[in-house]
Design a protein around this motif. Structure first.
Motif, mmCIF file in Angstrom:
data_model
loop_
_atom_site.group_PDB
_atom_site.id
_atom_site.type_symbol
_atom_site.label_atom_id
_atom_site.label_comp_id
_atom_site.label_asym_id
_atom_site.label_seq_id
_atom_site.Cartn_x
_atom_site.Cartn_y
_atom_site.Cartn_z
ATOM 1 N N SER A 42 -36.164 -5.988 19.852
ATOM 2 C CA SER A 42 -36.940 -6.812 19.754
ATOM 3 C C SER A 42 -37.097 -8.245 19.883
ATOM 4 N N GLN A 43 -35.457 -8.944 19.635
ATOM 5 C CA GLN A 43 -35.551 -10.331 19.490
ATOM 6 C C GLN A 43 -35.323 -11.253 20.974
ATOM 7 N N THR A 71 -48.456 -9.815 23.816
ATOM 8 C CA THR A 71 -47.335 -9.445 22.181
ATOM 9 C C THR A 71 -47.485 -7.735 22.325
ATOM 10 N N LEU A 78 -37.972 -11.936 22.619
ATOM 11 C CA LEU A 78 -39.057 -11.314 23.568
ATOM 12 C C LEU A 78 -39.926 -11.770 22.870
ATOM 13 N N ARG A 79 -40.720 -12.692 23.027
ATOM 14 C CA ARG A 79 -42.315 -13.205 22.521
ATOM 15 C C ARG A 79 -42.194 -14.561 23.815
ATOM 16 N N GLY A 134 -39.889 -3.872 22.611
ATOM 17 C CA GLY A 134 -38.448 -4.324 21.961
ATOM 18 C C GLY A 134 -38.225 -3.337 20.804
ATOM 19 N N LEU A 135 -39.276 -2.025 20.857
ATOM 20 C CA LEU A 135 -38.987 -0.789 20.040
ATOM 21 C C LEU A 135 -37.856 0.182 20.718
ATOM 22 N N SER A 194 -44.538 -6.705 24.340
ATOM 23 C CA SER A 194 -43.518 -6.815 24.303
ATOM 24 C C SER A 194 -42.843 -6.301 23.472
ATOM 25 N N HIS A 195 -43.985 -6.107 22.092
ATOM 26 C CA HIS A 195 -43.662 -5.319 21.088
ATOM 27 C C HIS A 195 -43.118 -3.399 21.532
#
Ligand SMILES: NC(=O)c1ccc[n+]([C@@H]2O[C@H](COP(=O)([O-])OP(=O)(O)OC[C@H]3O[C@@H](n4cnc5c(N)ncnc54)[C@H](O)[C@@H]3O)[C@@H](O)[C@H]2O)c1
Length: 428
Positions: free
Chosen positions: A245-246, A231, A248-249, A238-239, A234-235
């Motif tokens: 960021s979408q 997590t 991407l979880r 995603g920046l 991915s954060h």
């Protein structure tokens, strides 16, 4: 404008209602008489936030009505086709509903000819719109447009009223002008192109989003071994504005009525043209194994699940929808039952639909009740009701405080401090 919408499912109903909100005069058509009766009485057959209220408002204003009879659409200037295009046994898009609708439109047009635009909104293989134009060429004054839909279930109405883009595949200035009038007032970028390009944009978009999810799910498996936290990874990824960021979880895999069938349909289409989309093949492979990988995490903690009570939280394929088509929860329930677990499940909306498929599961009406006496709890769909919980009470209720967070949505630091054993996807 006078508009008819054929097919009043997730896409058709949302399209019909949003066009009525914009002031058009809309007739929704469906072969399902029970659905039409329900809609005519102001009740939506699907769960979609805000839809019920707007349906009632537009019905009250006389902007929308429903029928099973397409003949009532003889005044329509625009006819949308929003019927389902599910997967055949071979994985191709099943176009039988589309062909039936096109046949109905041809009959209508021949009886009541007028300048009319036929808009294919259903997701269809590249070439379908051109084939429709050829097969309907005897219908003079009928234009065929491809206008794929990108709404997301769970916020469908909002997406239809504020689309990310409007893709129009057309081969005449007149048809483009009709679409511009129809959608005037929507502030979204337009792509005006060929029907084939429009059709491929839809499949390519879904395939790409599916690829992002599978990439993160595979990375999560590595992360679980390395002891890193996917997590946070991915954060950080995603920046980067090139990444965003979408989608991407990491989680238990993608489901729903679109990604699974659209990725296989695109693969089939490519194969028919002698092209192998190897990356997309892997995307599907990773997705098929992700619920099993997740389930094996559970087995690693509870090797013998026979007779163990397992709570399953969330059943719909994602929050804020009642859609259970290809929902990962179905796969997880099947694995749990095959292992002999006693399953208690909660979903605020979708439980009834799942009950028809898994009658032996116990369905409860509050999330807390699912945890009572459980040896472990599994979060499959991150509804707010399944995430915001009274953890103190839950800890007292569980037989064993063991949590498997399939969406990395539970507050894991807080839970660890509270004495739970917590396992997420790709975080130790
Ligand atoms: N659901 C989504 O999130 C979504 C998003 C974008 C695009 N799409 C695409 O839109 C299309 C529709 O999807 P959906 O989820 O709304 O499907 P759905 O199954 O919810 O609805 C389809 C409706 O069409 C009706 N129908 C079938 N044949 C008919 C006919 N000949 N005449 C009148 N009605 C008929 C069915 O009774 C049903 O109510 C599909 O091609 C899908 O891939 C779906």
């Amino acid at each position: 404008m006078k508009v008819a919408v054929i097919g009043t499912g997730y896409v058709g109903l949302t399209t019909a209602v949003s066009l009525a909100v914009k002031g058009h005069e809309v007739l929704g058509i469906d072969v399902d008489a029970a659905k039409i009766e329900q809609l005519s009485n102001g009740r939506s057959p699907i769960y979609e936030p805000g839809l019920d209220q707007v349906l009632l408002e537009t019905l009250g204003q006389g902007k929308i009505r429903f029928s099973t009879n397409l003949v009532e659409a003889k005044e329509a200037q625009v006819v949308f086709v929003c019927v389902g295009t599910p997967e055949t046994e071979d994985g191709e898009a099943d176009l039988r509903y589309l062909h039936a609708a096109l046949q109905d439109i041809a009959t209508l047009h021949n009886h009541s000819p007028k300048e009319r635009t036929l808009v294919i909104k259903s997701t269809v293989p590249v070439g379908t719109g051109d084939q429709a134009a050829v097969s309907l060429r005897h219908c003079k004054e009928l234009q065929v447009v491809s206008n794929p839909e990108f709404l997301r279930e769970g916020c469908a109405l909002e997406d239809a009223l504020n689309p990310s883009r409007i893709i129009v595949g057309a081969d005449s200035e007149e048809a483009i002008a009709v679409m511009q009038t129809l959608y005037s007032g929507l502030s979204a970028p337009w792509v005006i192109t060929t029907r084939a390009n429009a059709e491929l944009i839809k499949y390519a978009s879904n395939a790409f989003l599916a690829a992002r999810i599978s990439f993160m799910n595979e990375l999560a498996r590595l992360s679980a071994v390395l002891g890193t936290d996917v997590t946070v990874v991915s954060h950080g990824m995603g920046l980067d504005s090139r990444i965003g960021s979408q989608f991407l979880r990491a989680g238990v895999g993608f489901g729903g009525s679109c990604f699974p069938k659209d990725t296989i349909a695109l693969l089939k289409l490519a194969n028919q043209h002698g092209v192998t989309l190897s990356l997309l093949e892997k995307v599907r492979e990773v997705n098929a194994s992700q619920p099993v990988w997740f389930f094996n995490q559970l087995v690693s903690k509870i090797p013998d699940l026979a007779g163990k009570r397992i709570a399953v939280l969330g059943l719909a394929f994602k929050p804020d929808t009642d859609d259970i088509r290809e929902a990962p929860a179905l796969r997880i329930l099947a694995e749990l039952q095959a292992a002999g677990a006693v399953v208690t499940a909660y979903d605020p909306i979708a439980a009834k639909a799942v009950e028809a498929l898994f009658p032996d599961v116990e369905y409860v009406t509050t999330p807390e009740a699912a945890f009572a006496g459980a040896h472990a709890a599994v979060l499959v769909t991150e509804w707010q009701a399944c995430v915001k919980l009274d953890w103190k009470l839950i800890k007292e209720q569980m037989e064993q405080p063991l949590l498997f967070d399939g969406r990395n949505a539970w507050p894991h630091d807080e839970l660890k401090k509270a004495g739970f054993e917590y396992l997420g996807v790709g975080k130790s």
